[in-house]
Write an enzyme that holds these catalytic residues in place. Structure first.
Site, PDB file in Angstrom:
ATOM      1  N   LYS A  38       0.588  -1.171   0.131  1.00 18.81           N
ATOM      2  CA  LYS A  38      -0.020  -0.006  -0.049  1.00 18.81           C
ATOM      3  C   LYS A  38       0.704   1.255   0.147  1.00 18.81           C
ATOM      4  CE  LYS A  38       0.843   0.943   4.711  1.00 18.81           C
ATOM      5  NZ  LYS A  38       1.482   2.281   4.954  1.00 18.81           N
ATOM      6  N   PRO A  70       9.666  -4.285  -0.023  1.00 19.28           N
ATOM      7  CA  PRO A  70      10.784  -4.177   1.127  1.00 19.28           C
ATOM      8  C   PRO A  70       9.942  -3.799   2.620  1.00 19.28           C
ATOM      9  CG  PRO A  70      10.863  -2.740  -0.745  1.00 19.28           C
ATOM     10  CD  PRO A  70       9.910  -3.433  -0.942  1.00 19.28           C
ATOM     11  N   GLY A  96       4.324  -4.171   4.165  1.00 19.56           N
ATOM     12  CA  GLY A  96       4.717  -5.753   3.777  1.00 19.56           C
ATOM     13  C   GLY A  96       4.215  -6.821   4.794  1.00 19.56           C
ATOM     14  N   SER A 144       1.775  -6.187   7.166  1.00 20.08           N
ATOM     15  CA  SER A 144       0.247  -6.350   7.246  1.00 20.08           C
ATOM     16  C   SER A 144      -0.368  -7.064   5.836  1.00 20.08           C
ATOM     17  CB  SER A 144      -0.227  -4.940   7.158  1.00 20.08           C
ATOM     18  OG  SER A 144       0.396  -4.090   8.412  1.00 20.08           O
ATOM     19  N   ASP A 166      -3.128  -1.258   9.189  1.00 22.77           N
ATOM     20  CA  ASP A 166      -3.233  -1.541   7.864  1.00 22.77           C
ATOM     21  C   ASP A 166      -3.903  -2.783   7.399  1.00 22.77           C
ATOM     22  OD1 ASP A 166      -2.197   1.042   8.106  1.00 22.77           O
ATOM     23  OD2 ASP A 166      -0.035   0.276   7.919  1.00 22.77           O
TER      24      ASP A 166
HETATM   25  P1  ATP Z   1       4.511  -0.581   9.156  1.00 17.59           P
HETATM   26  O1  ATP Z   1       4.223   0.601   8.476  1.00 17.59           O
HETATM   27  O2  ATP Z   1       2.913  -1.131   9.389  1.00 17.59           O
HETATM   28  O3  ATP Z   1       5.043  -0.272  10.586  1.00 17.59           O
HETATM   29  P2  ATP Z   1       6.176  -1.298   7.283  1.00 17.59           P
HETATM   30  O4  ATP Z   1       5.353  -1.206   6.203  1.00 17.59           O
HETATM   31  O5  ATP Z   1       7.085   0.003   7.405  1.00 17.59           O
HETATM   32  O6  ATP Z   1       5.209  -1.577   8.416  1.00 17.59           O
HETATM   33  P3  ATP Z   1       6.891  -3.822   7.565  1.00 17.59           P
HETATM   34  O7  ATP Z   1       7.223  -4.608   6.107  1.00 17.59           O
HETATM   35  O8  ATP Z   1       5.437  -4.325   7.771  1.00 17.59           O
HETATM   36  O9  ATP Z   1       7.218  -2.548   7.278  1.00 17.59           O
HETATM   37  O10 ATP Z   1       7.874  -4.270   8.844  1.00 17.59           O
HETATM   38  C1  ATP Z   1       7.747  -3.645   9.777  1.00 17.59           C
HETATM   39  C2  ATP Z   1       8.660  -4.909  10.910  1.00 17.59           C
HETATM   40  O11 ATP Z   1       7.357  -5.929  11.142  1.00 17.59           O
HETATM   41  C3  ATP Z   1       9.798  -5.516  10.425  1.00 17.59           C
HETATM   42  O12 ATP Z   1      10.807  -4.657  10.515  1.00 17.59           O
HETATM   43  C4  ATP Z   1       9.726  -6.886  10.828  1.00 17.59           C
HETATM   44  O13 ATP Z   1      10.525  -6.902  12.081  1.00 17.59           O
HETATM   45  C5  ATP Z   1       8.232  -6.964  11.255  1.00 17.59           C
HETATM   46  N1  ATP Z   1       7.511  -8.204  10.678  1.00 17.59           N
HETATM   47  C6  ATP Z   1       6.473  -9.193  11.139  1.00 17.59           C
HETATM   48  N2  ATP Z   1       5.981  -9.872  10.116  1.00 17.59           N
HETATM   49  C7  ATP Z   1       6.659  -9.292   8.940  1.00 17.59           C
HETATM   50  C8  ATP Z   1       6.214  -9.774   7.729  1.00 17.59           C
HETATM   51  N3  ATP Z   1       5.462 -10.944   7.153  1.00 17.59           N
HETATM   52  N4  ATP Z   1       6.938  -9.150   6.805  1.00 17.59           N
HETATM   53  C9  ATP Z   1       7.785  -8.141   7.023  1.00 17.59           C
HETATM   54  N5  ATP Z   1       8.102  -7.775   8.198  1.00 17.59           N
HETATM   55  C10 ATP Z   1       7.317  -8.306   9.085  1.00 17.59           C
END
Ligand code: ATP
Length: 326
Positions: free
Chosen positions: A16, A106, A113, A115, A148
């Site tokens: 997203k 990423p 990712g 979520s 999300d």
């Molecule tokens: P958000 O904005 O929801 O905090 P993001 O989009 O910045 O997240 P994500 O890829 O969701 O980033 O990763 C955030 C943290 O969630 C990662 O550092 C990781 O430790 C943890 N995590 C738990 N499950 C997952 C998964 N399936 N994929 C990626 N990261 C995950």
């Protein structure tokens, strides 16, 4: 009902963008209310789920271009939490499943990712276990896992308000079932800075510390209205969209990681209609006029040396979908 018919499912879990994000005051529970407009984009993780008869509980393996040490392979993974939550919600004792994530999104990048994977697991296990829960029920459950998650199930575009609450408004496509008219597709180039990811908690912490000027509420309503009319027969022009993209978390993220500011400027210098950080960063999204413009931006942005990965993408796309079932 038996769940022996389906053995393996492959799902597509889209990333997203927050094309608009405004942060409200700090609440007594330590969280902030937010107002956001989401768009799902065609950058996906692939999520494989199969029933396991080995009694080993939930196993998870990870591959793909964005597999990294950041992504946990134990019960901390949101995909594992999603299996447990759904099983306990329906009172299921046997929740032995094997999950394999092909990570393309990423992590710690503001692209949702984790979520997205959790959303795919809710949709996948609902099918694998023949639970017949509605999307609405899965979205309500998903909100317990993360802000999300409901949107990743829903996809397309939607407005989210509050904290871990149901989506306020889904910005439905012109006529459901049809493909989206070309005139309604947004072309993006994403730049993932070399500098690394930002934790959401850290960025919100910095926002409170800086007490930086936030977008006033009346301005918010007008901006959302513009972004929400994107499905009208005459969608707003790229220039109008560009004016209304906004993220309150940009300033604190730049304070923590000044290179994000450089990246955002580099996008404008390369000719993007707008530069915007998504979520709590660190991904910078650059709006292009069309697919050709996006390709040209891709080349220019790669040449800056500021990004570890540059991705050409587009939205909106549908939410989690099952692509194979055996
Ligand atoms: P958000 O904005 O929801 O905090 P993001 O989009 O910045 O997240 P994500 O890829 O969701 O980033 O990763 C955030 C943290 O969630 C990662 O550092 C990781 O430790 C943890 N995590 C738990 N499950 C997952 C998964 N399936 N994929 C990626 N990261 C995950």
């Amino acid at each position: 009902m038996s769940d022996q018919l389906t053995k393996e499912l492959v799902l597509r879990a889209p990333a997203k963008l927050n094309i608009y994000l405004q942060v409200g005051a700090l609440r007594s529970d330590g969280y902030h209310d937010i107002t956001t407009v989401y768009q799902a984009i065609n950058l996906h993780d692939e999520v494989h789920i199969s029933s396991s008869h080995s009694n080993q509980g939930i196993t998870i393996t990870i591959s793909g271009s964005e597999a990294s040490d950041d992504v946990p392979t134990d019960e901390r993974n949101l995909a594992v939490k999603a299996v447990k939550l759904l099983a306990s919600f329906v009172g299921r004792t046997n929740h032995c499943v094997e999950i394999h994530l092909v990570k393309n999104i990423p992590s710690q990048a503001g692209l949702g990712g984790g979520s997205a994977d959790a959303a795919a697991v809710l949709v996948g296990c609902n099918e694998l276990w023949n639970l017949a829960l509605s999307s609405k029920e899965l979205m309500t459950l998903g909100a317990r896992l993360g802000e999300d998650v409901p949107f990743h199930i829903h996809g397309m575009m939607a407005i989210g308000v509050g904290h871990r609450e149901p989506l306020t408004d889904a910005l439905a496509a012109p006529s459901s079932g049809d493909s989206i008219p070309r005139s309604h597709i947004w072309h993006w180039v994403l730049g993932i800075p070399f500098a690394g990811g930002l934790s959401t908690k850290e960025v919100f912490g910095k926002l409170d510390e800086l007490a930086c000027g936030r977008n006033p509420a009346d301005y918010t309503a007008a901006q959302i209205k513009c972004l929400a009319t994107t499905w009208a027969s005459e969608p707003p022009s790229g220039a109008e969209i560009a004016k209304n993209l906004y993220n309150d978390l940009e300033a604190p993220a730049v304070a923590l990681l000044p290179v994000i500011g450089e990246c955002l400027k580099a996008g404008l210098a390369a000719g993007a209609l707008a530069s915007l950080m998504t979520g709590s960063g660190s991904t910078c999204a650059f709006l292009a006029m069309d697919g050709g413009h996006a390709e040209r931006l891709n080349v220019e942005l790669k040449a800056t040396g500021l990004f570890r990965r540059v991705i050409v993408t587009a939205g909106p796309v549908e939410g989690v979908s099952i692509v194979r079932q055996e």
